[in-house]
Design a protein around this motif. Structure first.
Motif, PDB file in Angstrom:
ATOM      1  N   GLY A   7       0.828  -1.202   0.000  1.00  0.00           N
ATOM      2  CA  GLY A   7       0.000   0.000   0.000  1.00  0.00           C
ATOM      3  C   GLY A   7       0.855   1.242   0.000  1.00  0.00           C
ATOM      4  O   GLY A   7       1.829   1.336   0.750  1.00  0.00           O
ATOM      5  N   ALA A   8       0.480   2.200  -0.857  1.00  0.00           N
ATOM      6  CA  ALA A   8       1.245   3.447  -0.926  1.00  0.00           C
ATOM      7  C   ALA A   8       0.384   4.545  -1.535  1.00  0.00           C
ATOM      8  O   ALA A   8      -0.495   4.282  -2.350  1.00  0.00           O
ATOM      9  CB  ALA A   8       2.515   3.259  -1.752  1.00  0.00           C
ATOM     10  N   GLY A   9       0.667   5.765  -1.135  1.00  0.00           N
ATOM     11  CA  GLY A   9      -0.038   6.916  -1.676  1.00  0.00           C
ATOM     12  C   GLY A   9       0.903   7.783  -2.495  1.00  0.00           C
ATOM     13  O   GLY A   9       2.080   7.471  -2.663  1.00  0.00           O
ATOM     14  N   CYS A  69      -5.284   6.917  -0.474  1.00  0.00           N
ATOM     15  CA  CYS A  69      -5.714   8.298  -0.709  1.00  0.00           C
ATOM     16  C   CYS A  69      -4.846   9.240   0.116  1.00  0.00           C
ATOM     17  O   CYS A  69      -4.807   9.150   1.338  1.00  0.00           O
ATOM     18  CB  CYS A  69      -7.186   8.456  -0.325  1.00  0.00           C
ATOM     19  N   GLY A  70      -4.150  10.111  -0.564  1.00  0.00           N
ATOM     20  CA  GLY A  70      -3.285  11.076   0.108  1.00  0.00           C
ATOM     21  C   GLY A  70      -3.954  12.439   0.223  1.00  0.00           C
ATOM     22  O   GLY A  70      -5.172  12.562   0.156  1.00  0.00           O
ATOM     23  N   LYS A  71      -3.144  13.454   0.356  1.00  0.00           N
ATOM     24  CA  LYS A  71      -3.646  14.814   0.548  1.00  0.00           C
ATOM     25  C   LYS A  71      -4.111  15.456  -0.752  1.00  0.00           C
ATOM     26  O   LYS A  71      -4.892  16.395  -0.745  1.00  0.00           O
ATOM     27  CB  LYS A  71      -2.557  15.677   1.189  1.00  0.00           C
ATOM     28  N   ALA A  72      -3.629  14.954  -1.877  1.00  0.00           N
ATOM     29  CA  ALA A  72      -3.980  15.560  -3.165  1.00  0.00           C
ATOM     30  C   ALA A  72      -4.621  14.531  -4.083  1.00  0.00           C
ATOM     31  O   ALA A  72      -4.343  13.346  -4.005  1.00  0.00           O
ATOM     32  CB  ALA A  72      -2.716  16.120  -3.825  1.00  0.00           C
ATOM     33  N   MET A 101      -6.295   9.395  -6.759  1.00  0.00           N
ATOM     34  CA  MET A 101      -6.178   9.066  -8.184  1.00  0.00           C
ATOM     35  C   MET A 101      -4.723   8.998  -8.630  1.00  0.00           C
ATOM     36  O   MET A 101      -4.377   8.188  -9.498  1.00  0.00           O
ATOM     37  CB  MET A 101      -6.951  10.066  -9.045  1.00  0.00           C
ATOM     38  N   ASP A 102      -3.868   9.821  -8.046  1.00  0.00           N
ATOM     39  CA  ASP A 102      -2.451   9.778  -8.398  1.00  0.00           C
ATOM     40  C   ASP A 102      -1.860   8.413  -8.049  1.00  0.00           C
ATOM     41  O   ASP A 102      -1.168   7.794  -8.858  1.00  0.00           O
ATOM     42  CB  ASP A 102      -1.671  10.907  -7.707  1.00  0.00           C
ATOM     43  N   VAL A 146      -6.202  -2.877  -6.538  1.00  0.00           N
ATOM     44  CA  VAL A 146      -7.556  -2.765  -6.013  1.00  0.00           C
ATOM     45  C   VAL A 146      -7.938  -1.285  -5.954  1.00  0.00           C
ATOM     46  O   VAL A 146      -7.157  -0.412  -6.315  1.00  0.00           O
ATOM     47  CB  VAL A 146      -7.673  -3.436  -4.628  1.00  0.00           C
ATOM     48  N   ALA A 147      -9.131  -1.012  -5.481  1.00  0.00           N
ATOM     49  CA  ALA A 147      -9.627   0.358  -5.395  1.00  0.00           C
ATOM     50  C   ALA A 147      -8.816   1.198  -4.413  1.00  0.00           C
ATOM     51  O   ALA A 147      -8.115   0.661  -3.548  1.00  0.00           O
ATOM     52  CB  ALA A 147     -11.096   0.347  -4.955  1.00  0.00           C
ATOM     53  N   VAL A 148      -8.937   2.491  -4.530  1.00  0.00           N
ATOM     54  CA  VAL A 148      -8.302   3.408  -3.588  1.00  0.00           C
ATOM     55  C   VAL A 148      -8.783   3.034  -2.176  1.00  0.00           C
ATOM     56  O   VAL A 148      -9.987   2.868  -1.938  1.00  0.00           O
ATOM     57  CB  VAL A 148      -8.650   4.875  -3.913  1.00  0.00           C
ATOM     58  N   ASN A 149      -7.839   2.851  -1.274  1.00  0.00           N
ATOM     59  CA  ASN A 149      -8.085   2.444   0.115  1.00  0.00           C
ATOM     60  C   ASN A 149      -8.726   1.061   0.214  1.00  0.00           C
ATOM     61  O   ASN A 149      -9.349   0.731   1.218  1.00  0.00           O
ATOM     62  CB  ASN A 149      -8.923   3.481   0.867  1.00  0.00           C
ATOM     63  N   GLY A 150      -8.570   0.228  -0.800  1.00  0.00           N
ATOM     64  CA  GLY A 150      -9.210  -1.086  -0.845  1.00  0.00           C
ATOM     65  C   GLY A 150      -8.399  -2.202  -0.218  1.00  0.00           C
ATOM     66  O   GLY A 150      -8.293  -3.299  -0.792  1.00  0.00           O
ATOM     67  N   ALA A 151      -7.859  -1.972   0.961  1.00  0.00           N
ATOM     68  CA  ALA A 151      -6.983  -2.956   1.600  1.00  0.00           C
ATOM     69  C   ALA A 151      -7.702  -4.261   1.927  1.00  0.00           C
ATOM     70  O   ALA A 151      -7.116  -5.338   1.810  1.00  0.00           O
ATOM     71  CB  ALA A 151      -6.356  -2.366   2.862  1.00  0.00           C
ATOM     72  N   LYS A 152      -8.964  -4.195   2.330  1.00  0.00           N
ATOM     73  CA  LYS A 152      -9.677  -5.432   2.652  1.00  0.00           C
ATOM     74  C   LYS A 152      -9.783  -6.310   1.406  1.00  0.00           C
ATOM     75  O   LYS A 152      -9.540  -7.524   1.469  1.00  0.00           O
ATOM     76  CB  LYS A 152     -11.055  -5.161   3.226  1.00  0.00           C
ATOM     77  N   ASN A 153     -10.145  -5.727   0.278  1.00  0.00           N
ATOM     78  CA  ASN A 153     -10.222  -6.514  -0.948  1.00  0.00           C
ATOM     79  C   ASN A 153      -8.853  -7.043  -1.355  1.00  0.00           C
ATOM     80  O   ASN A 153      -8.745  -8.139  -1.903  1.00  0.00           O
ATOM     81  CB  ASN A 153     -10.846  -5.717  -2.086  1.00  0.00           C
TER      82      ASN A 153
END
Length: 149
Positions: free
Chosen positions: A56-58, A81-84, A88-89, A106-113
């Motif tokens: 996981g990384a932003g 999801c970061g500050k900007a 999407m970045d 996976v989706a943004v912040n989709g750690a469970k998936n």
């Protein structure tokens, strides 16, 4: 994770892996600040018995891609999801890997998936884990069928 700021987003993955009884390592390794440590971690993962890596990384979100460049085991990227840009970045950085170095995304912040995808991969060779995954899916189905509005 790329940094401790990703911990909140990644926690559902840890919880899900624990729920399924899947052993895992939890590490903070920056692709930019400690690339040598990341290279060693990724190149030694298979011999240490790791079957899948969830990264996981932003922001620039290079951690999943750089990890995948150093190993042939599956890598699943979680855009954080970061500050900007609403994450999407990170999403675009992870999903646009060059041909030959795939990263499942996976989706943004989709750690469970991400953890459920990792469990699905690991379950291919572990019948007990496969049964746990089937039971999980059955419970999801039953919960939906009981839902009234």
């Amino acid at each position: 994770m790329g940094s401790t700021s990703d911990l909140e987003v990644m926690t559902p993955a840890f919880e899900t892996l624990e729920e399924f009884g899947v052993p895992f390592e939890k590490r903070v390794i920056s692709a930019h600040r400690a690339p040598d440590v990341l290279a060693e971690y990724a190149t030694s993962a298979h011999e240490r018995g790791i079957g899948v890596i969830i990264a996981g990384a932003g922001g620039a979100a290079h951690l999943p891609g750089v990890t995948a460049a150093f190993t042939t085991i599956p890598v699943i990227g979680v855009p954080v999801c970061g500050k900007a840009f609403g994450g999407m970045d990170a999403l675009l950085s992870i999903v646009q890997m060059p041909s030959g170095i795939p990263v499942a995304t996976v989706a943004v912040n989709g750690a469970k998936n991400a953890s459920l995808l990792a469990i699905s991969i690991l379950a291919l060779g572990e019948p007990v884990l496969d049964e746990k995954l089937k039971a999980f899916r059955k419970a999801q189905r039953e919960k939906i069928l009981k839902t009234t509005i």
